[in-house]
Motif scaffolding. Structure first.
Motif, PDB file in Angstrom:
ATOM      1  N   GLN A   1       1.447 -11.024 -21.994  1.00 13.15           N
ATOM      2  CA  GLN A   1       0.239 -11.750 -21.604  1.00 13.15           C
ATOM      3  C   GLN A   1      -0.319 -11.293 -20.261  1.00 13.15           C
ATOM      4  O   GLN A   1      -1.523 -11.333 -20.039  1.00 13.15           O
ATOM      5  CB  GLN A   1       0.546 -13.254 -21.510  1.00 13.15           C
ATOM      6  N   VAL A   2       0.535 -10.839 -19.372  1.00 16.41           N
ATOM      7  CA  VAL A   2       0.145 -10.585 -17.984  1.00 16.41           C
ATOM      8  C   VAL A   2      -0.743  -9.339 -17.875  1.00 16.41           C
ATOM      9  O   VAL A   2      -0.628  -8.403 -18.677  1.00 16.41           O
ATOM     10  CB  VAL A   2       1.397 -10.423 -17.092  1.00 16.41           C
ATOM     11  N   ASP A   3      -1.615  -9.361 -16.889  1.00 16.28           N
ATOM     12  CA  ASP A   3      -2.356  -8.161 -16.498  1.00 16.28           C
ATOM     13  C   ASP A   3      -1.360  -7.239 -15.805  1.00 16.28           C
ATOM     14  O   ASP A   3      -0.948  -7.482 -14.685  1.00 16.28           O
ATOM     15  CB  ASP A   3      -3.497  -8.555 -15.546  1.00 16.28           C
ATOM     16  N   ARG A   4      -0.973  -6.170 -16.472  1.00 20.64           N
ATOM     17  CA  ARG A   4       0.137  -5.341 -15.984  1.00 20.64           C
ATOM     18  C   ARG A   4      -0.251  -4.477 -14.799  1.00 20.64           C
ATOM     19  O   ARG A   4       0.599  -3.794 -14.226  1.00 20.64           O
ATOM     20  CB  ARG A   4       0.680  -4.482 -17.136  1.00 20.64           C
ATOM     21  N   ALA A   5      -1.521  -4.493 -14.436  1.00 19.14           N
ATOM     22  CA  ALA A   5      -1.936  -3.789 -13.222  1.00 19.14           C
ATOM     23  C   ALA A   5      -1.931  -4.713 -12.011  1.00 19.14           C
ATOM     24  O   ALA A   5      -2.141  -4.266 -10.890  1.00 19.14           O
ATOM     25  CB  ALA A   5      -3.332  -3.187 -13.411  1.00 19.14           C
ATOM     26  N   ASN A   6      -1.693  -6.003 -12.239  1.00 14.45           N
ATOM     27  CA  ASN A   6      -1.735  -6.992 -11.165  1.00 14.45           C
ATOM     28  C   ASN A   6      -0.323  -7.236 -10.643  1.00 14.45           C
ATOM     29  O   ASN A   6       0.436  -8.028 -11.208  1.00 14.45           O
ATOM     30  CB  ASN A   6      -2.366  -8.295 -11.676  1.00 14.45           C
ATOM     31  N   ALA A   7       0.023  -6.544  -9.571  1.00 18.57           N
ATOM     32  CA  ALA A   7       1.384  -6.623  -9.044  1.00 18.57           C
ATOM     33  C   ALA A   7       1.766  -8.035  -8.624  1.00 18.57           C
ATOM     34  O   ALA A   7       2.914  -8.458  -8.810  1.00 18.57           O
ATOM     35  CB  ALA A   7       1.539  -5.662  -7.869  1.00 18.57           C
ATOM     36  N   GLN A   8       0.822  -8.778  -8.072  1.00 26.49           N
ATOM     37  CA  GLN A   8       1.138 -10.130  -7.604  1.00 26.49           C
ATOM     38  C   GLN A   8       1.536 -11.041  -8.757  1.00 26.49           C
ATOM     39  O   GLN A   8       2.447 -11.849  -8.623  1.00 26.49           O
ATOM     40  CB  GLN A   8      -0.053 -10.718  -6.843  1.00 26.49           C
ATOM     41  N   ARG A   9       0.865 -10.911  -9.904  1.00 28.69           N
ATOM     42  CA  ARG A   9       1.211 -11.738 -11.066  1.00 28.69           C
ATOM     43  C   ARG A   9       2.595 -11.348 -11.598  1.00 28.69           C
ATOM     44  O   ARG A   9       3.381 -12.205 -12.001  1.00 28.69           O
ATOM     45  CB  ARG A   9       0.153 -11.576 -12.163  1.00 28.69           C
ATOM     46  N   VAL A  10       2.860 -10.055 -11.631  1.00 34.18           N
ATOM     47  CA  VAL A  10       4.158  -9.580 -12.120  1.00 34.18           C
ATOM     48  C   VAL A  10       5.277 -10.081 -11.216  1.00 34.18           C
ATOM     49  O   VAL A  10       6.304 -10.597 -11.685  1.00 34.18           O
ATOM     50  CB  VAL A  10       4.173  -8.033 -12.197  1.00 34.18           C
ATOM     51  N   ILE A  11       5.080  -9.959  -9.899  1.00 32.14           N
ATOM     52  CA  ILE A  11       6.096 -10.410  -8.952  1.00 32.14           C
ATOM     53  C   ILE A  11       6.278 -11.918  -9.022  1.00 32.14           C
ATOM     54  O   ILE A  11       7.402 -12.428  -8.963  1.00 32.14           O
ATOM     55  CB  ILE A  11       5.725  -9.948  -7.524  1.00 32.14           C
ATOM     56  N   ARG A  12       5.177 -12.656  -9.178  1.00 34.06           N
ATOM     57  CA  ARG A  12       5.277 -14.120  -9.290  1.00 34.06           C
ATOM     58  C   ARG A  12       6.134 -14.512 -10.496  1.00 34.06           C
ATOM     59  O   ARG A  12       6.997 -15.396 -10.400  1.00 34.06           O
ATOM     60  CB  ARG A  12       3.876 -14.730  -9.412  1.00 34.06           C
TER      61      ARG A  12
ATOM     62  N   TYR B   1       4.534  -6.691   8.539  1.00 36.83           N
ATOM     63  CA  TYR B   1       4.503  -7.785   7.562  1.00 36.83           C
ATOM     64  C   TYR B   1       4.200  -7.293   6.147  1.00 36.83           C
ATOM     65  O   TYR B   1       3.895  -8.095   5.266  1.00 36.83           O
ATOM     66  CB  TYR B   1       3.443  -8.818   7.966  1.00 36.83           C
ATOM     67  N   LYS B   2       4.313  -5.986   5.914  1.00 35.30           N
ATOM     68  CA  LYS B   2       3.818  -5.430   4.654  1.00 35.30           C
ATOM     69  C   LYS B   2       4.578  -5.921   3.424  1.00 35.30           C
ATOM     70  O   LYS B   2       4.075  -5.800   2.308  1.00 35.30           O
ATOM     71  CB  LYS B   2       3.838  -3.903   4.701  1.00 35.30           C
ATOM     72  N   ALA B   3       5.752  -6.513   3.606  1.00 32.81           N
ATOM     73  CA  ALA B   3       6.480  -7.076   2.469  1.00 32.81           C
ATOM     74  C   ALA B   3       5.986  -8.469   2.097  1.00 32.81           C
ATOM     75  O   ALA B   3       6.363  -8.992   1.050  1.00 32.81           O
ATOM     76  CB  ALA B   3       7.980  -7.124   2.767  1.00 32.81           C
ATOM     77  N   HIS B   4       5.122  -9.059   2.927  1.00 35.93           N
ATOM     78  CA  HIS B   4       4.612 -10.401   2.626  1.00 35.93           C
ATOM     79  C   HIS B   4       3.674 -10.359   1.423  1.00 35.93           C
ATOM     80  O   HIS B   4       2.950  -9.391   1.204  1.00 35.93           O
ATOM     81  CB  HIS B   4       3.880 -10.980   3.837  1.00 35.93           C
ATOM     82  N   ASN B   5       3.685 -11.447   0.684  1.00 33.95           N
ATOM     83  CA  ASN B   5       2.940 -11.499  -0.571  1.00 33.95           C
ATOM     84  C   ASN B   5       1.449 -11.254  -0.371  1.00 33.95           C
ATOM     85  O   ASN B   5       0.805 -10.594  -1.181  1.00 33.95           O
ATOM     86  CB  ASN B   5       3.157 -12.867  -1.234  1.00 33.95           C
ATOM     87  N   ALA B   6       0.887 -11.778   0.710  1.00 32.95           N
ATOM     88  CA  ALA B   6      -0.559 -11.665   0.930  1.00 32.95           C
ATOM     89  C   ALA B   6      -1.017 -10.225   1.069  1.00 32.95           C
ATOM     90  O   ALA B   6      -2.191  -9.913   0.823  1.00 32.95           O
ATOM     91  CB  ALA B   6      -0.959 -12.452   2.173  1.00 32.95           C
ATOM     92  N   LEU B   7      -0.102  -9.340   1.455  1.00 32.06           N
ATOM     93  CA  LEU B   7      -0.482  -7.954   1.695  1.00 32.06           C
ATOM     94  C   LEU B   7      -0.210  -7.036   0.506  1.00 32.06           C
ATOM     95  O   LEU B   7      -0.428  -5.829   0.594  1.00 32.06           O
ATOM     96  CB  LEU B   7       0.240  -7.427   2.940  1.00 32.06           C
ATOM     97  N   GLN B   8       0.219  -7.619  -0.612  1.00 31.68           N
ATOM     98  CA  GLN B   8       0.407  -6.821  -1.834  1.00 31.68           C
ATOM     99  C   GLN B   8      -0.939  -6.735  -2.552  1.00 31.68           C
ATOM    100  O   GLN B   8      -1.127  -7.239  -3.654  1.00 31.68           O
ATOM    101  CB  GLN B   8       1.468  -7.471  -2.733  1.00 31.68           C
ATOM    102  N   THR B   9      -1.884  -6.103  -1.907  1.00 27.58           N
ATOM    103  CA  THR B   9      -3.252  -6.172  -2.409  1.00 27.58           C
ATOM    104  C   THR B   9      -4.013  -4.896  -2.086  1.00 27.58           C
ATOM    105  O   THR B   9      -3.666  -4.158  -1.154  1.00 27.58           O
ATOM    106  CB  THR B   9      -3.970  -7.396  -1.787  1.00 27.58           C
ATOM    107  N   VAL B  10      -5.062  -4.667  -2.875  1.00 30.33           N
ATOM    108  CA  VAL B  10      -5.928  -3.503  -2.671  1.00 30.33           C
ATOM    109  C   VAL B  10      -6.527  -3.556  -1.269  1.00 30.33           C
ATOM    110  O   VAL B  10      -6.914  -4.620  -0.780  1.00 30.33           O
ATOM    111  CB  VAL B  10      -7.056  -3.495  -3.721  1.00 30.33           C
ATOM    112  N   GLY B  11      -6.601  -2.398  -0.628  1.00 31.06           N
ATOM    113  CA  GLY B  11      -7.189  -2.313   0.694  1.00 31.06           C
ATOM    114  C   GLY B  11      -6.152  -2.213   1.792  1.00 31.06           C
ATOM    115  O   GLY B  11      -6.424  -1.701   2.881  1.00 31.06           O
TER     116      GLY B  11
END
Length: 308
Positions: A160-171, A236-246
């Motif tokens: 079901q998950v968007d497999r390109a969305n790392a945050q959803r996969v990690i969650r 802080y690059k391991a923090h969840n908020a920074l697992q993002t484009v940009g």
């Protein structure tokens, strides 16, 4: 209140969504001025004070005096999720509706928008150490390794998950690992009826126009100092908020994985892909009515017909 707002006779939440760089900020401010109301942000990256350039956060000048909530509301070291955001926004709306007959909710974070509109499944608390371990695993082994792990532990959600969305996969993985139960078993809640009227509006542009705006925005971010901002956030690059484009692309550049030209290319490409995923998320919900950001009169007519 101006005469226009009197046409909205009961508490209404105007929800304005769309892909990155489509023009949500400018249009939401114009709407807020028209209806003499306030804006609640549903951009899960603009919550953080330290993430400014890379999140295209509106400046005080761009806000034009319109009060904004949930911008610069948290620090990068705070754990914050859609379930907590739902409760915080609902409490805020109870207060805002005492003064305003309508409030604008805008942003591109689909999960956070859905949390406010429909409610979230109750999820267990997850130790921060599990999340950070998974984020580091992604950096060292790549997203594919996490996807393989998710496929083994929770094949239902994997499909079901968007497999390109790392945050959803990690969650999904963090909940599964913390509870020894598949994440999919927690996702059962039916949509909750809210005590206010909701009007769902989507913004979009022709793809070539949108992609040009995205590329131009990236150029402006880099000129404005995105790289120094990313350097400051590297601890802080391991923090969840920074697992993002940009941010991920420039962290990789700083680690020597790419040269500068390749990092910029990936930054633009991944931003375009992110916009495509946002559109896929919102178009799955048929309740949204779509407009080009320049269709001002048609948009006002639509709002007033639906909410009068």
């Amino acid at each position: 209140m101006g005469s226009e707002t009197k046409k909205i006779k009961k508490n209404a939440l105007i929800v304005l969504v769309g892909p990155t760089a489509v023009g949500k900020t400018e249009l939401s401010i114009r709407l807020a001025q028209h209806y003499q109301t306030v804006i609640v942000s549903a951009d899960s990256r603009q919550f953080y004070r330290e993430m400014t350039i890379g999140t295209a956060k509106p400046t005080p000048a761009e806000m034009q005096g319109v009060p904004h909530y949930f911008i610069n509301s948290h620090t990068i070291t705070q754990e914050y999720n859609a379930g907590t955001y739902e409760q915080d926004v609902l409490r805020l709306l109870n207060q805002l509706f005492l003064e305003h007959t309508c409030v604008i909710l805008t942003g591109g974070s689909g999960l956070y928008v859905r949390a406010v509109l429909e409610g979230m499944d109750e999820m267990p608390e997850v130790p921060a150490a599990i999340r950070e371990k998974l984020n580091l695993q992604k950096q060292e082994q790549g997203l594919e390794a996490l996807l393989q792990q998710l496929q083994q532990l929770d094949p239902v959600y994997y499909n079901q998950v968007d497999r390109a969305n790392a945050q959803r996969v990690i969650r999904a993985l963090e909940v599964t690992l913390a509870t020894n139960q598949p994440y999919s078993t927690f996702r059962k809640k039916q949509a909750i009826e809210r005590p206010f009227q909701i009007l769902r509006i989507g913004l979009n542009r022709e793809r070539s126009e949108l992609y040009h705006r995205i590329d131009r925005r990236i150029d402006h971010m880099l000129e404005a100092g995105l790289l120094p901002e990313v350097k400051q956030l590297e601890p802080y690059k391991a923090h969840n908020a920074l697992q993002t484009v940009g941010y991920q692309e420039l962290f990789a550049y700083l680690e020597g994985k790419y040269d500068w030209e390749e990092a910029v290319r990936l930054l633009k490409r991944n931003s375009r892909r992110y916009a495509k995923r946002q559109l896929t998320w919102f178009t799955k919900n048929n309740d949204f009515t779509w407009f080009h950001p320049q269709e001002w009169e048609a948009l006002l007519q639509f709002i007033e017909q639906r909410m009068s």
